[in-house]
Write an enzyme that holds these catalytic residues in place. Structure first.
Site, PDB file in Angstrom:
ATOM      1  N   SER A 240      -3.429   3.351 -12.965  1.00 44.88           N
ATOM      2  CA  SER A 240      -2.222   4.443 -13.571  1.00 44.88           C
ATOM      3  C   SER A 240      -2.732   5.598 -13.638  1.00 44.88           C
ATOM      4  CB  SER A 240      -1.767   3.644 -14.682  1.00 44.88           C
ATOM      5  OG  SER A 240      -2.811   3.496 -15.765  1.00 44.88           O
TER       6      SER A 240
ATOM      7  N   HIS B 123     -16.057  -1.225 -16.922  1.00 51.06           N
ATOM      8  CA  HIS B 123     -15.576  -1.543 -18.167  1.00 51.06           C
ATOM      9  C   HIS B 123     -16.012  -2.884 -18.745  1.00 51.06           C
ATOM     10  CE1 HIS B 123     -11.774   1.253 -18.008  1.00 51.06           C
ATOM     11  NE2 HIS B 123     -13.132   2.002 -18.379  1.00 51.06           N
TER      12      HIS B 123
ATOM     13  N   ASN C 190      -1.226   3.307  -4.280  1.00 52.62           N
ATOM     14  CA  ASN C 190      -0.620   2.752  -5.490  1.00 52.62           C
ATOM     15  C   ASN C 190       0.774   2.823  -5.149  1.00 52.62           C
ATOM     16  OD1 ASN C 190      -1.587   2.278  -8.429  1.00 52.62           O
ATOM     17  ND2 ASN C 190       0.228   3.418  -9.091  1.00 52.62           N
TER      18      ASN C 190
ATOM     19  N   ARG D 223      -8.076 -14.738 -21.262  1.00 54.28           N
ATOM     20  CA  ARG D 223      -8.135 -13.904 -20.003  1.00 54.28           C
ATOM     21  C   ARG D 223      -9.256 -14.512 -19.072  1.00 54.28           C
ATOM     22  NH1 ARG D 223      -8.403  -7.717 -20.724  1.00 54.28           N
ATOM     23  NH2 ARG D 223      -7.889  -7.868 -18.627  1.00 54.28           N
TER      24      ARG D 223
ATOM     25  N   TYR E 241      -9.729 -12.895 -25.269  1.00 51.78           N
ATOM     26  CA  TYR E 241     -10.505 -12.769 -24.187  1.00 51.78           C
ATOM     27  C   TYR E 241     -10.624 -14.182 -23.555  1.00 51.78           C
ATOM     28  CZ  TYR E 241     -10.939  -7.901 -24.360  1.00 51.78           C
ATOM     29  OH  TYR E 241     -10.481  -6.478 -24.462  1.00 51.78           O
TER      30      TYR E 241
ATOM     31  N   CYS F 211     -26.584 -15.665 -31.046  1.00 54.13           N
ATOM     32  CA  CYS F 211     -27.079 -15.104 -29.808  1.00 54.13           C
ATOM     33  C   CYS F 211     -28.214 -16.002 -29.277  1.00 54.13           C
ATOM     34  CB  CYS F 211     -27.597 -13.558 -30.371  1.00 54.13           C
ATOM     35  SG  CYS F 211     -28.729 -12.975 -29.090  1.00 54.13           S
TER      36      CYS F 211
ATOM     37  N   GLN G 212     -12.503  -0.619 -12.936  1.00 58.45           N
ATOM     38  CA  GLN G 212     -12.193  -0.864 -14.286  1.00 58.45           C
ATOM     39  C   GLN G 212     -11.850  -2.156 -14.493  1.00 58.45           C
ATOM     40  OE1 GLN G 212      -9.611   2.685 -15.478  1.00 58.45           O
ATOM     41  NE2 GLN G 212      -8.987   2.604 -13.178  1.00 58.45           N
ATOM     42  N   ASN G 213     -11.584  -3.303 -13.679  1.00 55.48           N
ATOM     43  CA  ASN G 213     -11.235  -4.404 -14.077  1.00 55.48           C
ATOM     44  C   ASN G 213     -12.408  -5.248 -14.364  1.00 55.48           C
ATOM     45  OD1 ASN G 213      -8.825  -3.644 -12.947  1.00 55.48           O
ATOM     46  ND2 ASN G 213      -9.158  -4.702 -10.934  1.00 55.48           N
TER      47      ASN G 213
HETATM   48  P1  NAD Z   1      -2.881  -0.137 -15.613  1.00 55.09           P
HETATM   49  O1  NAD Z   1      -2.262  -1.433 -15.957  1.00 55.09           O
HETATM   50  O2  NAD Z   1      -2.863   0.956 -16.375  1.00 55.09           O
HETATM   51  O3  NAD Z   1      -2.397   0.691 -14.169  1.00 55.09           O
HETATM   52  C1  NAD Z   1      -1.956  -0.299 -13.222  1.00 55.09           C
HETATM   53  C2  NAD Z   1      -1.615   0.407 -11.876  1.00 55.09           C
HETATM   54  O4  NAD Z   1      -1.482  -0.685 -10.816  1.00 55.09           O
HETATM   55  C3  NAD Z   1      -0.126   1.014 -12.156  1.00 55.09           C
HETATM   56  O5  NAD Z   1      -0.300   2.323 -11.650  1.00 55.09           O
HETATM   57  C4  NAD Z   1       0.855   0.086 -11.322  1.00 55.09           C
HETATM   58  O6  NAD Z   1       1.653   1.025 -10.406  1.00 55.09           O
HETATM   59  C5  NAD Z   1      -0.215  -0.437 -10.147  1.00 55.09           C
HETATM   60  N1  NAD Z   1       0.179  -1.441  -9.450  1.00 55.09           N
HETATM   61  C6  NAD Z   1       0.883  -2.576  -9.941  1.00 55.09           C
HETATM   62  N2  NAD Z   1       1.241  -3.544  -8.872  1.00 55.09           N
HETATM   63  C7  NAD Z   1       0.384  -3.323  -8.015  1.00 55.09           C
HETATM   64  C8  NAD Z   1      -0.102  -3.865  -6.754  1.00 55.09           C
HETATM   65  N3  NAD Z   1       0.507  -5.096  -6.396  1.00 55.09           N
HETATM   66  N4  NAD Z   1      -0.763  -3.029  -5.938  1.00 55.09           N
HETATM   67  C9  NAD Z   1      -1.247  -1.912  -6.188  1.00 55.09           C
HETATM   68  N5  NAD Z   1      -0.883  -1.304  -7.217  1.00 55.09           N
HETATM   69  C10 NAD Z   1      -0.165  -1.895  -8.350  1.00 55.09           C
HETATM   70  O7  NAD Z   1      -4.295  -0.341 -15.162  1.00 55.09           O
HETATM   71  P2  NAD Z   1      -5.615   0.663 -15.010  1.00 55.09           P
HETATM   72  O8  NAD Z   1      -5.376   2.114 -14.501  1.00 55.09           O
HETATM   73  O9  NAD Z   1      -6.784  -0.122 -14.379  1.00 55.09           O
HETATM   74  O10 NAD Z   1      -6.027   0.738 -16.638  1.00 55.09           O
HETATM   75  C11 NAD Z   1      -6.110  -0.216 -17.371  1.00 55.09           C
HETATM   76  C12 NAD Z   1      -7.182  -0.855 -17.924  1.00 55.09           C
HETATM   77  O11 NAD Z   1      -6.773  -2.229 -18.112  1.00 55.09           O
HETATM   78  C13 NAD Z   1      -8.603  -0.785 -17.785  1.00 55.09           C
HETATM   79  O12 NAD Z   1      -9.475  -0.556 -18.925  1.00 55.09           O
HETATM   80  C14 NAD Z   1      -8.786  -2.478 -17.324  1.00 55.09           C
HETATM   81  O13 NAD Z   1     -10.209  -2.627 -17.821  1.00 55.09           O
HETATM   82  C15 NAD Z   1      -7.746  -3.142 -18.083  1.00 55.09           C
HETATM   83  N6  NAD Z   1      -7.115  -4.354 -17.181  1.00 55.09           N
HETATM   84  C16 NAD Z   1      -7.865  -4.966 -16.375  1.00 55.09           C
HETATM   85  C17 NAD Z   1      -7.549  -6.029 -15.806  1.00 55.09           C
HETATM   86  C18 NAD Z   1      -8.456  -7.032 -14.848  1.00 55.09           C
HETATM   87  O14 NAD Z   1      -9.572  -6.863 -15.035  1.00 55.09           O
HETATM   88  N7  NAD Z   1      -7.681  -7.616 -13.844  1.00 55.09           N
HETATM   89  C19 NAD Z   1      -6.102  -6.419 -15.973  1.00 55.09           C
HETATM   90  C20 NAD Z   1      -5.336  -5.641 -16.855  1.00 55.09           C
HETATM   91  C21 NAD Z   1      -5.737  -4.634 -17.527  1.00 55.09           C
HETATM   92 ZN    ZN Z   2     -28.784 -10.753 -30.223  1.00 53.43          ZN
END
Ligand code: NAD
Ligand code: ZN
Length: 236
Positions: A174, A106, A198, A56, A53, A133, A88-89
């Site tokens: 996705s 998330h 998407n 990231r 993390y 903490c 979800q990001n």
């Molecule tokens: P996922 O990785 O499962 O799916 C990503 C989707 O984005 C896919 O369907 C793909 O086709 C699409 N995609 C790829 N390139 C794209 C573009 N240029 N424009 C539009 N769409 C595009 O991600 P999710 O569905 O968000 O589920 C994933 C989990 O991953 C979540 O829990 C999230 O917290 C975590 N995650 C977050 C980040 C972040 O914060 N940036 C990055 C990776 C994973």
């Molecule tokens: Zn604490």
């Protein structure tokens, strides 16, 4: 006034250089979910989870929002009704683009959480298992992100928003991670028009009324321009 509820996933940040789950060579192909993104992984090897993390967090802090994040901020500013963004990001790119009130279901890389007392604070760029903490002193600090097997945040609030939505859009997700994958169905039941933006059909594509296939940086500004069309003309 139409209420618009938007769910964003990793795909909206892909063009800002933050990899999605599926990107070949990305962080997720080098780290198995079971090793870095579950409560069990943290109990087993907190240092490894923090390293993952920390990397990231540094990457996300250096990333810039792209045209899709910017377009959603324009929609929030220009649409006469409510525009709710649920993401979800764990990056902060919606906020960096100027969006407000974003629901981080998330959690956020930029925040830390004490597993002992529940206190939250702004995370240092690098966290470690020896951090204490600031509230209770316990060495139980974790990133404030929701791991697989944990409950997403603020779900009641999100379900309320979906129940009142006139338009629901899912962008760059996705449809394989629940409960977010079920949001289109919830919104459709409430009578919302559901749009999937998407590049490819998601796992729940059949729950949507409309599909806009392509990259977020192109498709989202075009969708927002369609929505703001009338209002945009008036303001010229
Ligand atoms: P996922 O990785 O499962 O799916 C990503 C989707 O984005 C896919 O369907 C793909 O086709 C699409 N995609 C790829 N390139 C794209 C573009 N240029 N424009 C539009 N769409 C595009 O991600 P999710 O569905 O968000 O589920 C994933 C989990 O991953 C979540 O829990 C999230 O917290 C975590 N995650 C977050 C980040 C972040 O914060 N940036 C990055 C990776 C994973
Ligand atoms: Zn604490």
């Amino acid at each position: 006034m139409e209420k618009i509820v938007i769910l964003t996933g990793a795909g909206i940040s892909a063009e800002s250089g933050l990899g999605t789950f599926r990107d070949a060579g990305g962080i997720w192909s080098e780290n198995r979910i079971e090793d870095v993104a579950t409560p069990e992984a943290f109990a087993r090897d907190a240092a490894r989870v923090h390293r993952f993390y920390n990397a990231r967090r540094v990457q996300a802090a250096a990333a810039e929002p792209n045209a899709a994040h910017a377009a959603l901020a324009r929609l929030q500013a220009g649409h006469p009704g409510e525009v709710v963004i649920v993401t979800q990001n764990v990056d902060g790119l919606h906020e960096a683009a100027g969006s407000r009130g974003v629901i981080h279901m998330h959690g956020e890389l930029a925040r830390a959480l004490c597993a002992a007392c529940g206190l939250r604070w702004d995370a240092a760029p690098e966290m470690s298992p020896s951090d204490a903490c600031p509230g209770c002193g316990a060495r139980a600090c974790r990133p404030d992100v929701v791991w697989f097997g944990e409950m997403p945040y603020r779900m009641e609030e999100v379900l309320d928003h979906l129940a009142g939505a006139d338009v629901f859009a899912a962008i760059g997700t996705s449809g394989e991670v629940w409960p977010a994958a079920g949001f289109a169905q919830e919104a459709a039941l409430a009578g919302a028009h559901c749009v999937e933006i998407n590049p490819e059909a998601s796992a729940v594509a059949s729950d949507f009324h409309e599909a806009r296939r392509g990259r977020a940086s192109e498709m989202v500004p075009a969708w927002v321009a369609d929505l703001l069309g009338g209002a945009g003309d008036q303001s010229l």
